[in-house]
Design a protein around this motif. Structure first.
Motif, PDB file in Angstrom:
ATOM      1  N   UNK A 197       9.250  -9.179 -15.193  1.00 57.72           N
ATOM      2  CA  UNK A 197      10.334  -9.626 -16.065  1.00 57.72           C
ATOM      3  C   UNK A 197       9.949 -10.884 -16.841  1.00 57.72           C
ATOM      4  N   UNK A 198       8.723 -11.346 -16.627  1.00 57.72           N
ATOM      5  CA  UNK A 198       8.234 -12.557 -17.299  1.00 57.72           C
ATOM      6  C   UNK A 198       9.115 -13.769 -16.992  1.00 57.72           C
ATOM      7  N   UNK A 199       9.575 -13.851 -15.762  1.00 56.67           N
ATOM      8  CA  UNK A 199      10.375 -14.998 -15.339  1.00 56.67           C
ATOM      9  C   UNK A 199       9.494 -16.244 -15.331  1.00 56.67           C
ATOM     10  N   UNK A 200      10.077 -17.403 -15.561  1.00 58.55           N
ATOM     11  CA  UNK A 200       9.268 -18.630 -15.569  1.00 58.55           C
ATOM     12  C   UNK A 200       8.804 -18.985 -14.155  1.00 58.55           C
ATOM     13  N   UNK A 201       7.562 -18.691 -13.862  1.00 57.98           N
ATOM     14  CA  UNK A 201       6.959 -19.003 -12.571  1.00 57.98           C
ATOM     15  C   UNK A 201       5.951 -20.131 -12.769  1.00 57.98           C
ATOM     16  N   UNK A 202       5.608 -20.846 -11.713  1.00 55.42           N
ATOM     17  CA  UNK A 202       4.627 -21.926 -11.864  1.00 55.42           C
ATOM     18  C   UNK A 202       3.300 -21.409 -12.412  1.00 55.42           C
ATOM     19  N   UNK A 203       2.680 -22.211 -13.275  1.00 56.27           N
ATOM     20  CA  UNK A 203       1.419 -21.800 -13.907  1.00 56.27           C
ATOM     21  C   UNK A 203       0.308 -21.648 -12.878  1.00 56.27           C
ATOM     22  N   UNK A 204       0.355 -22.428 -11.819  1.00 59.78           N
ATOM     23  CA  UNK A 204      -0.707 -22.403 -10.813  1.00 59.78           C
ATOM     24  C   UNK A 204      -0.512 -21.296  -9.776  1.00 59.78           C
ATOM     25  N   UNK A 205       0.465 -20.431  -9.980  1.00 58.04           N
ATOM     26  CA  UNK A 205       0.757 -19.393  -8.990  1.00 58.04           C
ATOM     27  C   UNK A 205      -0.432 -18.462  -8.763  1.00 58.04           C
ATOM     28  N   UNK A 206      -1.122 -18.083  -9.824  1.00 62.91           N
ATOM     29  CA  UNK A 206      -2.278 -17.192  -9.691  1.00 62.91           C
ATOM     30  C   UNK A 206      -3.399 -17.833  -8.894  1.00 62.91           C
ATOM     31  N   UNK A 207      -3.702 -19.097  -9.191  1.00 62.67           N
ATOM     32  CA  UNK A 207      -4.767 -19.792  -8.457  1.00 62.67           C
ATOM     33  C   UNK A 207      -4.409 -19.983  -6.994  1.00 62.67           C
ATOM     34  N   UNK A 208      -3.150 -20.312  -6.730  1.00 61.45           N
ATOM     35  CA  UNK A 208      -2.714 -20.503  -5.347  1.00 61.45           C
ATOM     36  C   UNK A 208      -2.762 -19.190  -4.584  1.00 61.45           C
ATOM     37  N   UNK A 209      -2.291 -18.123  -5.199  1.00 64.97           N
ATOM     38  CA  UNK A 209      -2.324 -16.813  -4.541  1.00 64.97           C
ATOM     39  C   UNK A 209      -3.766 -16.375  -4.284  1.00 64.97           C
ATOM     40  N   UNK A 210      -4.656 -16.619  -5.255  1.00 65.78           N
ATOM     41  CA  UNK A 210      -6.070 -16.271  -5.045  1.00 65.78           C
ATOM     42  C   UNK A 210      -6.659 -17.056  -3.882  1.00 65.78           C
TER      43      UNK A 210
END
Length: 127
Positions: A42-55
């Motif tokens: 839904x393209x909700x505003x999520x933190x930009x660092x979410x991908x790096x943290x999840x990785x």
């Protein structure tokens, strides 16, 4: 990074609450992960660092999954010895802290003695 971890934990919390409220036969974290996926679609505003943290979390996942499976498989055995296990964990932690402090103090004395023998001034002294 903190905002990203908070977003992941909030999704997991919402998933856990939904599972308990509706009595779903799914684990709460799985429902939370589906919620996170829907938010991303839904393209909700999520933190930009979410991908790096999840990785980062996924890179170290292999450290936690085998231990968790072992604990769940032997839950009856562990529940019977829970108090003894807790005592062992606390005692070995205290022993580890004490040995670490003693080794640090011995190395600090050794380095201090080496510095004095070499004629170097101490860190607080002036030449």
């Amino acid at each position: 990074m903190l905002a990203a971890i908070a977003a992941l934990l909030v999704c997991q919390l919402i998933g856990e609450a939904a599972v308990r409220a509706v009595d779903l036969p799914f684990p709460g974290p799985v429902v939370g992960m589906i919620l996170l996926f829907v938010l991303m679609l839904a393209r909700a505003p999520l933190p930009a660092a979410l991908g790096n943290t999840a990785d980062g979390l996924l890179q170290h996942l292999s450290l936690f999954v085998p231990a968790g499976v072992g604990v769940v498989q032997h839950l009856e055995l562990l529940s019977g010895a829970g108090l003894r296990l807790m005592a062992v964990v606390v005692l070995t932690t205290l022993i580890t802290l004490a040995v670490t402090a003693l080794v640090f103090a011995a190395l600090a004395r050794l380095l201090h003695a080496d510095a004095l023998a070499a004629g170097k001034p101490e860190s607080g002294e002036r030449p």
